[in-house]
Each structure stands twice: as C-alpha cells, then as structure tokens.
Write an enzyme that holds these catalytic residues in place. Structure first.
Site, PDB file in Angstrom:
ATOM      1  N   ALA A  86       0.866  -1.265  -0.018  1.00 31.75           N
ATOM      2  CA  ALA A  86      -0.092   0.027   0.076  1.00 31.75           C
ATOM      3  C   ALA A  86       0.875   1.132   0.052  1.00 31.75           C
ATOM      4  O   ALA A  86       2.219   1.240   0.254  1.00 31.75           O
ATOM      5  CB  ALA A  86      -1.103   0.064   1.367  1.00 31.75           C
ATOM      6  N   LYS A  87       0.428   2.370  -0.368  1.00 31.99           N
ATOM      7  CA  LYS A  87       0.990   3.547   0.034  1.00 31.99           C
ATOM      8  C   LYS A  87       0.028   4.709   0.180  1.00 31.99           C
ATOM      9  O   LYS A  87      -1.158   4.738  -0.509  1.00 31.99           O
ATOM     10  CB  LYS A  87       1.867   3.766  -1.268  1.00 31.99           C
ATOM     11  CG  LYS A  87       2.986   4.892  -1.127  1.00 31.99           C
ATOM     12  CD  LYS A  87       4.302   4.103  -0.454  1.00 31.99           C
ATOM     13  CE  LYS A  87       5.339   5.067  -0.361  1.00 31.99           C
ATOM     14  NZ  LYS A  87       6.759   4.330  -0.296  1.00 31.99           N
TER      15      LYS A  87
END
Ligand SMILES: NC(=O)C1=CN([C@@H]2O[C@H](COP(=O)(O)OP(=O)(O)OC[C@H]3O[C@@H](n4cnc5c(N)ncnc54)[C@H](OP(=O)(O)O)[C@@H]3O)[C@@H](O)[C@H]2O)C=CC1
Ligand SMILES: O=C(O)CCC(=O)C(=O)O
Length: 437
Positions: free
Chosen positions: A125-126
């Site tokens: 994720a980011k």
C-alpha cells in the site's frame, strides 16, 4: 570482473491489446513496463496478470485544515491498497507538492513486490497528501495528519493496513497517526503504524533501516564484482532519511563518499565528505545542506555523472533518465529511492554494464524493520539494536543472493530478477488462496 546481466528488453506485448502508451514520467507506467517483462519471462497467466496489475482499492479523500492564519484549506489525500494477498497491506505516507494518484499507485505496487522480494508477510500500500510541508507550520502538519487519519480510519488497522514514514514524513507524523487512530479505537494501538518513536512502541534501528539496507546490498554487490569497500568511491543523491544514513554507513564500511546532495544542489569533495558534519549542518539548517562549506558545489546532474564506483540515488523518482543514463560512470547503482531510474535509462545502464540494485531490493530494509517493529508491538517484547541489525542484514543478504541468482537463471537484470521472484510469490499465493473459486 564478471559482466552484469544484459538482457532486459521487452520484446512483445503479450498481455495488453493495444500496447499501452508509455508516458515516461508516469511512475505507474514505468512500474508496469518492468512488470510486463517479468510476467512474460514467467509466462504468467493473463487472468493473474490482470489481477496483479490492478490495485485492490484506491481511497481519495478531501482533507480540510484550518491554517494558522484562520483560512480553511482543502488538501487531497490518497491511500492505495495494491494487494493484501500475502498479508495486511504495508507502506509509507508521503507529503509532497507533486503527489498524484498514479505515483501513489506505483508506490503501492512497488510495496507489494518489495515485501515479496525480502519475504515479509505483507501486501503493498502507499499513501500521500498533495501539500508542501516546507511551507506549513508543525501545527498545520499535525492537523493535516490527524484529519487524514480520521478520514481513513476504516482503512487502517494492525491487521488491515499499516502505514509508515516516507518522503517528508517522520516519527512525529507517525506518532500523531497512532494517537488519532487510538482515540477512535478507544485503546492504544501501537501496531497500527511503524517508524514511530521508541517511546511509544517504535523499534530500535527503524530510522536507519532503509539506509542500512542500501549499505548491505551495496557491499554484497561489491563482493560479487570483486570490488573492495576501502577502495570504493560513492556519490549519494538525496540527504534525507535514506541518503544521509546510507552515506554514513557506507563511510563506516570504508568507502569514500565524495558527493551528496539535496534540493539545494550537490556538494563534492574528492578527499571524502565528512558525513557527520554534513548531517549536523542539515539538522541545524532546517534539513538543508544549502551553505555547507565542507565541499565544492555541483549540480544534481553533475553528481549523477561523477566518476565514482557507486551511485546511490536516494531522493525521488525519474532521476536517471534516457537523457543522462549514458553519462553514468558508476559500476553499481544502488536505488535507495523508489523508482529513480526510468525504463529507458535501465536499458542504457544495462547496455553499459552497470549493475543496478533495484529499488524493490535496495531500499527494502525499511519495510523489513517495520515488520520487526510490528512483531515487537504485537508481542509487547522489544529487541536490542544489535538483534534488529543482525536480522536485517541477514534478510537483506539473503534477498540479494536470491535476486542475483534469479537474474542469472533468467539471463536478465537484477531488477527483472527481483520482479520475477515477487510475481512468482504473489501469483503463487493467489492461486493457493483459490482466487478463481
Ligand atoms: N524513509 C523510508 O524508510 C523509505 C524511503 N524510501 C524512498 O527513499 C526516497 C527518499 O525518502 P526519504 O529519505 O524518506 O525522504 P526525505 O524526505 O527524508 O529525504 C528526501 C531527500 O531527497 C532530497 N531531494 C528531493 N528532491 C531532490 C532532487 N530533485 N534532487 C536532489 N535531492 C532531492 C531532499 O532534499 P530537501 O530536504 O532539500 O527537500 C531530501 O534530502 C523516496 O523515494 C522514498 O520513497 C524507500 C524506502 C523506505
Ligand atoms: O516501512 C514501511 O512500512 C514502508 C516503507 C516505504 O514506504 C517504502 O519502502 O517505500
């Protein structure tokens, strides 16, 4: 000296009709170009290809913040969950003026591949917020962080999605995130975020972990190429968390760090820069090296073209491009940053025999110690710095060797070797979990 791997050229577009237009500055397209080469080598099933290229979820949120002058401003924030196949999703949050959704999508996918390459049980994720923290007060950044966290409260969680620092975010920002999440959860939830201060459940060694991983993988590459650290010269682009620590630790291993840089420009000293003095200077001058007098000024472009053994781009995406890759004289490029080399530049570096330690390997030390931090928080038992560093070095060395071997097996670059390992692992897990059921 053995020749680094050469074959790295995409020959046909198996998976997409018509072939996508590649915008060379778009990090997601740039990630997909490498993904396509590895998918083709693996003869990846086209259905799995489609699953792996698509982010699982994209959250976009408006963040109203009362500024110090009383005005209300609305910032745009993102959290992209690329994959949760190998475990809860994991990845940093960046605050920068040029953050956009395609960048965050690419960074989230890189997290999936990175976790798979080093073998930590997380998906990718980011997060990001389009803002310029250099023009904001600490109070404004705190209010922004708290509202961003509150808006995404259902996304985050120690078993769901676990943020960490990235560009322009730090331990303090993680502490505000932890506190906001804990207020909503009605209990202190340390494992919801990593890269936080030691006092509230952080891990020894996390702050230095990414730079340390850059150092470990660079030394491993030097060994493969028969180079000695004590005779090697190094240039480091970016003097933030990753670059400053990589420079310091490579110096401690005997390398001569002749150049460093930040947005104010580059700084060169043929006799070696005093990294501790540079770090102390930056700490006293609002994180900036502007005015540092232990070196001669040079431009960031000149830094990339220096006649050094190791070049470590540790700033941001798209720094080594088709325009300047031919000027790179380093034998090893150790990618501390995410996405610093464009696909066109990769081809040129490979052609010129440069060994590139790809981002999803070279900078994976950060997420590795984030994993250690999460484990420690969940156990309520904390390790010594020595234990953290020994385990980190072991994991990074192991990952380096696996990637090097995969590159040899597939007669390709280390970057594509790393993607092959990652895609095989995530695709294998997808099949095992019965995605087609
Ligand atoms: N922090 C982490 O644990 C991890 C970070 N990364 C990646 O590493 C990279 C750096 O992150 P991090 O060190 O945390 O970020 P920081 O914000 O701590 O540092 C970024 C550094 O890069 C400099 N910089 C920015 N733009 C340029 C430019 N155009 N030319 C030269 N220098 C520039 C900044 O200068 P200035 O301060 O003057 O703006 C600063 O010195 C990013 O790509 C990030 O995604 C990857 C894995 C983990
Ligand atoms: O430590 C983490 O969880 C992620 C760090 C990060 O954002 C990265 O590796 O790019």
């Amino acid at each position: 000296m053995p020749t680094p791997f050469k074959r790295d050229v995409k020959t046909r577009a198996l998976y997409q009709e018509p072939a996508p237009h590649i915008d060379k500055d778009n990090p997601f397209q740039s990630m997909m170009e490498r993904f396509d080469v590895a998918a083709e080598l693996l003869e990846l099933d086209t259905g799995l290809y489609d699953v792996l290229r698509s982010p699982s979820r994209i959250h976009i949120t408006s963040i109203p913040v009362v500024m110090d002058d009383g005005r209300l401003r609305v910032f745009e924030g993102y959290r992209v969950i690329h994959s949760e196949v190998l475990g809860p999703s994991k990845g940093g949050i960046r605050f920068a003026p040029d953050v956009h959704v395609d960048e965050v999508k690419a960074l989230a996918a890189w997290m999936t591949w990175k976790c798979a390459v080093v073998g930590v049980p997380f998906g990718g994720a980011k997060g990001g917020v389009t803002c310029d923290p250099s023009t904001m007060s600490a109070g404004e950044v705190e209010r922004l962080t708290r509202r961003y966290t509150a808006n995404l409260i259902d996304v985050f969680g120690p078993d769901k999605d676990i943020p960490a620092p990235d560009m322009n975010t730090n331990e303090q920002v993680m502490a505000w995130l932890l506190d906001t999440y804990s207020m909503h959860a009605r209990r202190t939830e340390t494992a919801v975020v990593t890269g936080k201060p030691l006092l509230i459940g952080g891990s020894e060694g996390r702050r230095e972990a990414t730079g340390r991983g850059v150092m470990t993988t660079t030394l491993a590459a030097m060994e493969r190429l028969g180079m000695r650290a004590s005779q090697a010269t190094v240039a480091v682009q970016g003097f933030g968390n990753v670059g400053s620590v990589a420079a310091k630790l490579l110096r401690e291993q005997g390398c001569k760090v002749v150049a460093v840089s930040d947005v104010s420009g580059g700084y060169y000293n043929a006799d070696g820069i005093d990294i501790d003095a540079a770090a102390a200077y930056a700490a006293e001058h609002d994180r900036s090296l502007a005015g540092f007098d232990g070196a001669e000024p040079l431009t960031n472009e000149e830094l990339l073209a220096l006649d050094v053994d190791v070049l470590a781009p540790c700033a941001k995406e798209n720094q080594i491009t088709a325009e300047n890759a031919g000027d790179v004289k380093a034998k090893i490029v150790a990618e501390g940053a995410n996405g610093p080399t464009t696909p066109e530049a990769d081809a040129i570096l490979n052609e010129n025999g440069v060994l590139v330690i790809p981002d999803i390997l070279a900078n994976a030390g950060g997420v590795t110690v984030s994993y250690f931090e999460w484990v420690q928080d969940r156990q309520g038992y904390f390790w010594s710095a020595d234990r953290v560093n020994r385990r980190l070095d072991r994991m990074m060395r192991g990952a380096f060797n696996r990637v090097y071997d995969a590159a040899e097996t597939y007669d390709t670059s280390m970057r594509i070797g790393a993607y092959v390992i990652a895609i095989e692992k995530v695709a294998g897990a997808l099949k095992m979990r019965g995605i087609y059921a």
